[in-house]
Design an enzyme around this catalytic site. Structure first.
Site, mmCIF file in Angstrom:
data_model
loop_
_atom_site.group_PDB
_atom_site.id
_atom_site.type_symbol
_atom_site.label_atom_id
_atom_site.label_comp_id
_atom_site.label_asym_id
_atom_site.label_seq_id
_atom_site.Cartn_x
_atom_site.Cartn_y
_atom_site.Cartn_z
ATOM 1 N N GLU A 5 46.638 39.873 37.961
ATOM 2 C CA GLU A 5 45.603 40.865 37.691
ATOM 3 C C GLU A 5 46.117 42.295 37.800
ATOM 4 O OE1 GLU A 5 42.356 39.955 40.308
ATOM 5 O OE2 GLU A 5 41.682 38.288 39.063
ATOM 6 N N ARG B 2 49.095 34.118 31.781
ATOM 7 C CA ARG B 2 48.649 32.796 32.228
ATOM 8 C C ARG B 2 49.847 31.864 32.212
ATOM 9 N NH1 ARG B 2 44.218 33.371 35.146
ATOM 10 N NH2 ARG B 2 42.487 34.291 33.992
ATOM 11 N N ALA C 285 36.303 36.936 33.943
ATOM 12 C CA ALA C 285 35.815 35.643 34.431
ATOM 13 C C ALA C 285 36.315 35.406 35.848
ATOM 14 C CB ALA C 285 36.290 34.520 33.508
ATOM 15 N N GLU D 252 32.459 39.581 39.402
ATOM 16 C CA GLU D 252 33.683 39.477 38.607
ATOM 17 C C GLU D 252 33.840 40.627 37.617
ATOM 18 O OE1 GLU D 252 36.303 37.666 38.927
ATOM 19 O OE2 GLU D 252 35.559 36.307 40.460
ATOM 20 N N GLU E 166 34.964 21.098 35.466
ATOM 21 C CA GLU E 166 34.564 22.503 35.475
ATOM 22 C C GLU E 166 33.458 22.778 34.472
ATOM 23 O OE1 GLU E 166 36.430 26.972 34.757
ATOM 24 O OE2 GLU E 166 37.465 25.238 33.932
ATOM 25 N N GLU F 19 37.207 42.708 37.921
ATOM 26 C CA GLU F 19 38.221 42.632 36.871
ATOM 27 C C GLU F 19 38.224 43.820 35.931
ATOM 28 O OE1 GLU F 19 38.568 38.965 34.763
ATOM 29 O OE2 GLU F 19 39.300 37.954 36.551
#
Length: 193
Positions: A151, A72, A84, A101, A128, A105
């Site tokens: 990813e 991140r 997520a 998802e 959010e 993922e």
């Protein structure tokens, strides 16, 4: 539930927005610049306008939780997270997004889904809301999903729920959504026993 606790809930409040400008239009989300009448005066607030998101706490038959680790950039860490993703497909319900998802993922599907909790991630800085789901009856998805960018090198780990709780409480895992999901699931399972 005792009456004294039932009054504890978030309350809608909508002061007059005098001006709302698009300060920045991004590829994923935007920044708004609002001028709001508040009390006897006016306040100016800038915030990220967000699509919303979903997260999944996948729990296997051995009470292990699926964790993923990925890079991140804003925090310069490869943090541990729950699977997520964004609510970025028009008309898609949060549960359907969560199913999508989990497959994208982690290459997994689940037989049973239940809402776990919803949370505003950073209400002072964005709008959010993230919907967390508890997924059980886990099995492999029919096909693997191709991943790119951050990813592409996701690390996947099945961790006993109690160890994940300990890691959160010890400060070794600090992702907010993971924290909420792990602690909420531990409480949900405790309530069921």
């Amino acid at each position: 539930m005792p009456e004294s606790i039932e009054h504890l809930r978030d309350e809608p409040f909508a002061p007059e927005v005098l001006r709302s400008d698009l300060a920045y239009q991004g590829a994923v989300w935007n920044v708004r610049d609002d001028l709001v009448r508040y009390g006897e005066g006016e306040i100016r607030r800038q915030y990220v306008e967000h699509t919303g998101a979903v997260a999944i706490l996948a729990l296997d038959d051995e009470d292990r939780v699926l964790l993923i680790q990925q890079y991140r950039h804003p925090i310069r860490h490869r943090d541990w997270e729950l699977p997520a993703g964004l609510l970025d497909i028009a008309g898609e319900e949060p549960l359907e997004a969560a199913k999508r998802e989990l497959a994208e993922e982690a290459d997994l599907v689940a037989d049973r889904w239940e809402p776990l909790v919803s949370s505003w991630t950073t209400p002072g800085g964005n709008d959010e809301v993230i919907h967390l789901f508890l997924a059980t009856g886990i099995s492999s998805a029919p096909a693997a999903h191709e991943r790119e960018d951050e990813e592409a090198d996701i690390r996947v780990e099945w961790v006993p729920l109690g160890e994940a709780v300990d890691a959160v409480l010890d400060g070794r895992m600090r992702n907010g959504i993971l924290t909420i999901g792990v602690l909420a699931t531990a409480q949900r399972l405790r309530d069921r026993s």
